[in-house]
Scaffold this active site. Sequence first.
Site, PDB file in Angstrom:
ATOM      1  N   SER A  35       3.024  -0.809  -6.893  1.00  0.00           N
ATOM      2  CA  SER A  35       2.418  -1.497  -5.745  1.00  0.00           C
ATOM      3  C   SER A  35       1.720  -0.571  -4.755  1.00  0.00           C
ATOM      4  CB  SER A  35       3.473  -2.330  -5.019  1.00  0.00           C
ATOM      5  OG  SER A  35       3.738  -3.511  -5.741  1.00  0.00           O
ATOM      6  N   LYS A  69      -1.841  -1.391  -3.915  1.00  0.00           N
ATOM      7  CA  LYS A  69      -2.260  -2.301  -2.843  1.00  0.00           C
ATOM      8  C   LYS A  69      -2.880  -1.560  -1.667  1.00  0.00           C
ATOM      9  CE  LYS A  69       1.061  -5.946  -4.018  1.00  0.00           C
ATOM     10  NZ  LYS A  69       1.816  -5.366  -5.137  1.00  0.00           N
ATOM     11  N   SER A  86       4.376  -7.316  -0.193  1.00  0.00           N
ATOM     12  CA  SER A  86       3.812  -6.710  -1.403  1.00  0.00           C
ATOM     13  C   SER A  86       3.353  -7.797  -2.366  1.00  0.00           C
ATOM     14  CB  SER A  86       4.835  -5.792  -2.085  1.00  0.00           C
ATOM     15  OG  SER A  86       4.204  -4.921  -2.992  1.00  0.00           O
ATOM     16  N   LYS A 128       3.677   2.088   2.284  1.00  0.00           N
ATOM     17  CA  LYS A 128       3.808   1.146   1.164  1.00  0.00           C
ATOM     18  C   LYS A 128       4.797   1.652   0.128  1.00  0.00           C
ATOM     19  CE  LYS A 128       2.691  -2.697  -0.733  1.00  0.00           C
ATOM     20  NZ  LYS A 128       4.083  -2.740  -1.273  1.00  0.00           N
TER      21      LYS A 128
END
Length: 268
Positions: A45, A48, A105, A207
């Site tokens: 992720s 992202k 997320s 993140k």
Amino acid sequence: MLCFFSFGFHAAAAPLNVRGAILMDLDSVKVLYKQNENKRIPPASLTKIMTMYLVFDAIKAKKISLDTKVKISRKAACTGGSSMHLKKGDIVTVKQLLYGMAVASGNDACVAIAEHMAGSEKKFVRLMNEKARRLKMNHTVFKTCNGLPAKGQYTTANDMLALSRNYIMTHPECLTYHNTKQYAYRDYVLRNKNPLLGRYQGADGLKTGWTRASGYNIVSTVRRGGTRLLAVILGANTDTIRAKELKKLMDAGFAVKSHKIAKISKAL
């Protein structure tokens, strides 16, 4: 466009219990520590960050706005993995999708914005890779807009540092989303998985990510006084190890900056 530079580091530093790592002092643009920084690992992720970067670029260019309405497709609503619980036919704003990506997320949120901005996820991913080349991320290939597993998708700690540094410096407003601990959508309370938020002084982003192939990843930034550190951890075996090694790295970085120690190796 901001460029990425790497300065010297202390090669004697003890290795962290992760597959790859790097730490930078963003104010001096000095790399304080690196370990297997060019090892290729699935981004999960952390992908992202690039998706959100392109959204903020589009907002800055006035192609879209935070209030732009996005209609959710069946494909977006059916996207698996972590989710902000979008449903087919929902009408949401770009701002809501940004929170969905940063806090929950949401893989579904990524597909929704990709389709809106480029017409399809495939075309959006092409834009992601074009941006990666401009940022000199020469060891990164994106195959999805959200980091879901895909053959041939990989990155490195060094490339994720380059991406995150440019992202923060170009769009500092992004931290408003990344440092949000929880966000409500419909009847769902979406919670941020960043282990430092609210638990580590000055932590304000960025993140986390996980897939079976990548292990536990994180990009983290912390501001204390006039110092902002940016760290990347890739491939921890558990979320507990990820949090422990990240804190250890940040502690060592601030100890060096405050002259409590001369080398990071003294604290690791």
